[in-house]
Design a protein around this motif. Structure first.
Motif, PDB file in Angstrom:
ATOM      1  N   GLY A 135       0.813  -1.211   0.000  1.00  0.00           N
ATOM      2  CA  GLY A 135       0.000   0.000   0.000  1.00  0.00           C
ATOM      3  C   GLY A 135       0.844   1.256   0.000  1.00  0.00           C
ATOM      4  N   ASP A 136       2.079   1.139   0.470  1.00  0.00           N
ATOM      5  CA  ASP A 136       3.004   2.269   0.448  1.00  0.00           C
ATOM      6  C   ASP A 136       3.722   2.377  -0.894  1.00  0.00           C
ATOM      7  OD1 ASP A 136       4.755   4.367   1.469  1.00  0.00           O
ATOM      8  OD2 ASP A 136       6.289   2.816   1.587  1.00  0.00           O
ATOM      9  N   GLN A 137       4.072   1.230  -1.498  1.00  0.00           N
ATOM     10  CA  GLN A 137       4.886   1.230  -2.713  1.00  0.00           C
ATOM     11  C   GLN A 137       4.071   1.420  -3.992  1.00  0.00           C
ATOM     12  OE1 GLN A 137       6.805  -2.581  -2.293  1.00  0.00           O
ATOM     13  NE2 GLN A 137       8.620  -1.696  -1.331  1.00  0.00           N
ATOM     14  N   LEU A 138       2.959   0.716  -4.102  1.00  0.00           N
ATOM     15  CA  LEU A 138       2.233   0.689  -5.374  1.00  0.00           C
ATOM     16  C   LEU A 138       1.650   2.037  -5.794  1.00  0.00           C
ATOM     17  CD1 LEU A 138       0.449  -2.782  -5.191  1.00  0.00           C
ATOM     18  CD2 LEU A 138       2.524  -2.156  -6.429  1.00  0.00           C
ATOM     19  N   PRO A 139       1.165   2.883  -4.876  1.00  0.00           N
ATOM     20  CA  PRO A 139       0.682   4.194  -5.337  1.00  0.00           C
ATOM     21  C   PRO A 139       1.760   5.007  -6.048  1.00  0.00           C
ATOM     22  CG  PRO A 139      -0.181   3.741  -3.160  1.00  0.00           C
ATOM     23  CD  PRO A 139       0.819   2.656  -3.454  1.00  0.00           C
ATOM     24  N   GLY A 140       3.023   4.860  -5.621  1.00  0.00           N
ATOM     25  CA  GLY A 140       4.104   5.548  -6.323  1.00  0.00           C
ATOM     26  C   GLY A 140       4.256   5.038  -7.744  1.00  0.00           C
ATOM     27  N   CYS A 141       4.078   3.729  -7.932  1.00  0.00           N
ATOM     28  CA  CYS A 141       4.125   3.156  -9.278  1.00  0.00           C
ATOM     29  C   CYS A 141       2.990   3.717 -10.134  1.00  0.00           C
ATOM     30  CB  CYS A 141       4.013   1.637  -9.209  1.00  0.00           C
ATOM     31  SG  CYS A 141       5.318   0.813  -8.289  1.00  0.00           S
ATOM     32  N   LEU A 142       1.797   3.765  -9.553  1.00  0.00           N
ATOM     33  CA  LEU A 142       0.637   4.267 -10.291  1.00  0.00           C
ATOM     34  C   LEU A 142       0.819   5.738 -10.645  1.00  0.00           C
ATOM     35  CD1 LEU A 142      -2.191   3.813 -11.408  1.00  0.00           C
ATOM     36  CD2 LEU A 142      -3.102   4.327  -9.138  1.00  0.00           C
TER      37      LEU A 142
ATOM     38  N   ARG B 143       3.021   9.615 -17.400  1.00  0.00           N
ATOM     39  CA  ARG B 143       3.679   9.278 -18.650  1.00  0.00           C
ATOM     40  C   ARG B 143       3.282  10.250 -19.752  1.00  0.00           C
ATOM     41  NH1 ARG B 143       0.448   3.710 -20.308  1.00  0.00           N
ATOM     42  NH2 ARG B 143      -1.279   4.724 -21.337  1.00  0.00           N
ATOM     43  N   PRO B 144       4.024  10.392 -20.856  1.00  0.00           N
ATOM     44  CA  PRO B 144       5.174   9.552 -21.196  1.00  0.00           C
ATOM     45  C   PRO B 144       6.504  10.090 -20.690  1.00  0.00           C
ATOM     46  CG  PRO B 144       4.643  10.945 -23.038  1.00  0.00           C
ATOM     47  CD  PRO B 144       3.637  11.276 -21.963  1.00  0.00           C
ATOM     48  N   ARG B 145       6.503  11.196 -19.955  1.00  0.00           N
ATOM     49  CA  ARG B 145       7.766  11.794 -19.543  1.00  0.00           C
ATOM     50  C   ARG B 145       8.394  11.073 -18.363  1.00  0.00           C
ATOM     51  NH1 ARG B 145       6.260  17.902 -18.632  1.00  0.00           N
ATOM     52  NH2 ARG B 145       4.513  16.867 -17.612  1.00  0.00           N
ATOM     53  N   SER B 146       7.713  10.111 -17.794  1.00  0.00           N
ATOM     54  CA  SER B 146       8.197   9.467 -16.579  1.00  0.00           C
ATOM     55  C   SER B 146       8.671   8.040 -16.826  1.00  0.00           C
ATOM     56  CB  SER B 146       7.090   9.463 -15.525  1.00  0.00           C
ATOM     57  OG  SER B 146       5.943   8.810 -16.045  1.00  0.00           O
ATOM     58  N   ARG B 147       9.174   7.775 -18.023  1.00  0.00           N
ATOM     59  CA  ARG B 147       9.598   6.407 -18.353  1.00  0.00           C
ATOM     60  C   ARG B 147      10.576   5.854 -17.319  1.00  0.00           C
ATOM     61  NH1 ARG B 147       9.532   3.476 -22.970  1.00  0.00           N
ATOM     62  NH2 ARG B 147       8.677   5.263 -24.072  1.00  0.00           N
ATOM     63  N   ALA B 148      11.591   6.640 -16.970  1.00  0.00           N
ATOM     64  CA  ALA B 148      12.582   6.158 -16.006  1.00  0.00           C
ATOM     65  C   ALA B 148      11.954   5.933 -14.636  1.00  0.00           C
ATOM     66  CB  ALA B 148      13.738   7.144 -15.899  1.00  0.00           C
ATOM     67  N   ASP B 149      11.045   6.830 -14.238  1.00  0.00           N
ATOM     68  CA  ASP B 149      10.384   6.678 -12.942  1.00  0.00           C
ATOM     69  C   ASP B 149       9.550   5.407 -12.890  1.00  0.00           C
ATOM     70  OD1 ASP B 149      11.463   9.021 -12.048  1.00  0.00           O
ATOM     71  OD2 ASP B 149       9.708  10.238 -12.512  1.00  0.00           O
ATOM     72  N   ILE B 150       8.848   5.124 -13.977  1.00  0.00           N
ATOM     73  CA  ILE B 150       8.012   3.926 -14.015  1.00  0.00           C
ATOM     74  C   ILE B 150       8.874   2.681 -13.884  1.00  0.00           C
ATOM     75  CG2 ILE B 150       6.455   2.548 -15.440  1.00  0.00           C
ATOM     76  CD1 ILE B 150       5.506   5.165 -16.707  1.00  0.00           C
TER      77      ILE B 150
ATOM     78  N   TYR C 260      11.840  -1.661  -8.385  1.00  0.00           N
ATOM     79  CA  TYR C 260      12.123  -1.664  -6.952  1.00  0.00           C
ATOM     80  C   TYR C 260      11.072  -2.475  -6.199  1.00  0.00           C
ATOM     81  CZ  TYR C 260      13.005  -0.014  -2.222  1.00  0.00           C
ATOM     82  OH  TYR C 260      13.267   0.040  -0.883  1.00  0.00           O
ATOM     83  N   THR C 261       9.811  -2.284  -6.560  1.00  0.00           N
ATOM     84  CA  THR C 261       8.735  -3.008  -5.877  1.00  0.00           C
ATOM     85  C   THR C 261       8.891  -4.509  -6.048  1.00  0.00           C
ATOM     86  OG1 THR C 261       7.185  -1.171  -6.155  1.00  0.00           O
ATOM     87  CG2 THR C 261       6.234  -3.340  -5.764  1.00  0.00           C
ATOM     88  N   TRP C 262       9.175  -4.934  -7.269  1.00  0.00           N
ATOM     89  CA  TRP C 262       9.274  -6.370  -7.533  1.00  0.00           C
ATOM     90  C   TRP C 262      10.527  -6.973  -6.928  1.00  0.00           C
ATOM     91  CZ3 TRP C 262       5.830  -9.776  -8.996  1.00  0.00           C
ATOM     92  CH2 TRP C 262       6.252 -11.031  -9.436  1.00  0.00           C
ATOM     93  N   ARG C 263      11.660  -6.283  -7.076  1.00  0.00           N
ATOM     94  CA  ARG C 263      12.931  -6.854  -6.635  1.00  0.00           C
ATOM     95  C   ARG C 263      13.062  -6.890  -5.118  1.00  0.00           C
ATOM     96  NH1 ARG C 263      14.635  -9.762 -10.838  1.00  0.00           N
ATOM     97  NH2 ARG C 263      15.313  -8.531 -12.600  1.00  0.00           N
ATOM     98  N   THR C 264      12.457  -5.944  -4.415  1.00  0.00           N
ATOM     99  CA  THR C 264      12.558  -5.936  -2.957  1.00  0.00           C
ATOM    100  C   THR C 264      11.486  -6.799  -2.309  1.00  0.00           C
ATOM    101  OG1 THR C 264      11.210  -3.918  -2.839  1.00  0.00           O
ATOM    102  CG2 THR C 264      13.605  -3.646  -2.879  1.00  0.00           C
ATOM    103  N   ALA C 265      10.578  -7.320  -3.108  1.00  0.00           N
ATOM    104  CA  ALA C 265       9.522  -8.183  -2.563  1.00  0.00           C
ATOM    105  C   ALA C 265      10.064  -9.588  -2.329  1.00  0.00           C
ATOM    106  CB  ALA C 265       8.340  -8.231  -3.526  1.00  0.00           C
ATOM    107  N   GLY C 266       9.588 -10.209  -1.262  1.00  0.00           N
ATOM    108  CA  GLY C 266       9.921 -11.602  -1.024  1.00  0.00           C
ATOM    109  C   GLY C 266       9.015 -12.510  -1.834  1.00  0.00           C
ATOM    110  N   PRO C 267       9.242 -13.812  -1.761  1.00  0.00           N
ATOM    111  CA  PRO C 267       8.412 -14.753  -2.535  1.00  0.00           C
ATOM    112  C   PRO C 267       6.919 -14.621  -2.247  1.00  0.00           C
ATOM    113  CG  PRO C 267      10.355 -15.855  -1.674  1.00  0.00           C
ATOM    114  CD  PRO C 267      10.326 -14.494  -1.048  1.00  0.00           C
TER     115      PRO C 267
END
Length: 217
Positions: A68-75, A81-88, A94-101
């Protein structure tokens, strides 16, 4: 076409419905938290020692709150977009890689529940934990990275003009003597002009045992 006209061209980053799907996933996370807090017995209040069942229960609430803290930043990055390609790319990575299984599995199920093929949203297509496997190599990553940088220089590339994508992965690469584990490094151009022209990254595979390198297309 003039540069100004090219800049006005809108290039969708993802298939239609990505923003709506992500919003629904965020909504589901909060619904799950509300359900767990409101309709389940607070087992951790029974004693000073919450026990394994209550510990797992609390851990899931913490996991959902973290999303709930991470995903709103992704949204938010996707909406800009489209100026936020790097941010997206950074937010989703970051959300996927820092997540556990467990968190990754919840994300898979949540996207499946809303009927959206989410695999393009994440750098490893949301199907495996190759970064986790590479990270377990620990200090062995250092000589592998040095070997990857050395092959770039040997191929005539200016190392200072490229930046490494730190989300390296561990993958099996076919060799004459059979498949062997390799650390995969990707290097992206630092130049804004090169990125605007969508210059492709350089990908180097380094054998875990021998540090032999392969430039991948």
């Amino acid at each position: 076409m003039r540069i100004a006209e090219r800049l006005r061209v809108w290039r969708p980053l993802y298939p239609p419905g990505a923003e709506e799907a992500l919003a629904l996933v965020i909504h589901r996370a909060f619904l799950d938290i509300r359900f767990m807090v409101r309709y389940r017995k607070p087992l951790w209040l029974d004693s000073d020692d919450p026990g394994p069942e209550s510990g797992a229960y609390l851990q899931k609430i913490h996991m959902l709150s973290d999303l709930g803290d991470q995903l709103p930043g992704c949204l938010s990055a996707m909406v800009r977009r489209p100026r936020s390609r790097a941010d997206i790319i950074w937010n989703l990575t970051y959300t996927w890689r820092t997540a556990g299984p467990d968190k990754r599995q919840w994300l898979r199920e949540a996207f499946a529940h809303v009927g959206y093929d989410h695999r393009h949203l994440f750098p490893d297509h949301g199907d495996h934990d190759k970064y986790d496997q590479a990270t377990m190599l620990g200090k062995e990553i250092r000589p592998a990275r040095a070997a990857a940088e050395a092959v770039l220089i040997a191929q005539g590339y200016d190392k200072d003009a490229w930046t490494e994508d730190r989300w390296h992965t561990l993958e099996e690469i076919a060799r004459p003597d059979g498949s062997r584990p390799h650390v995969i490094f990707k290097f992206s151009p630092k130049s804004r002009l090169a990125r605007w022209r969508r210059k492709p990254p350089l990908t180097v595979a380094v054998d875990v045992e021998t540090n032999e390198t392969i430039m991948l297309a």
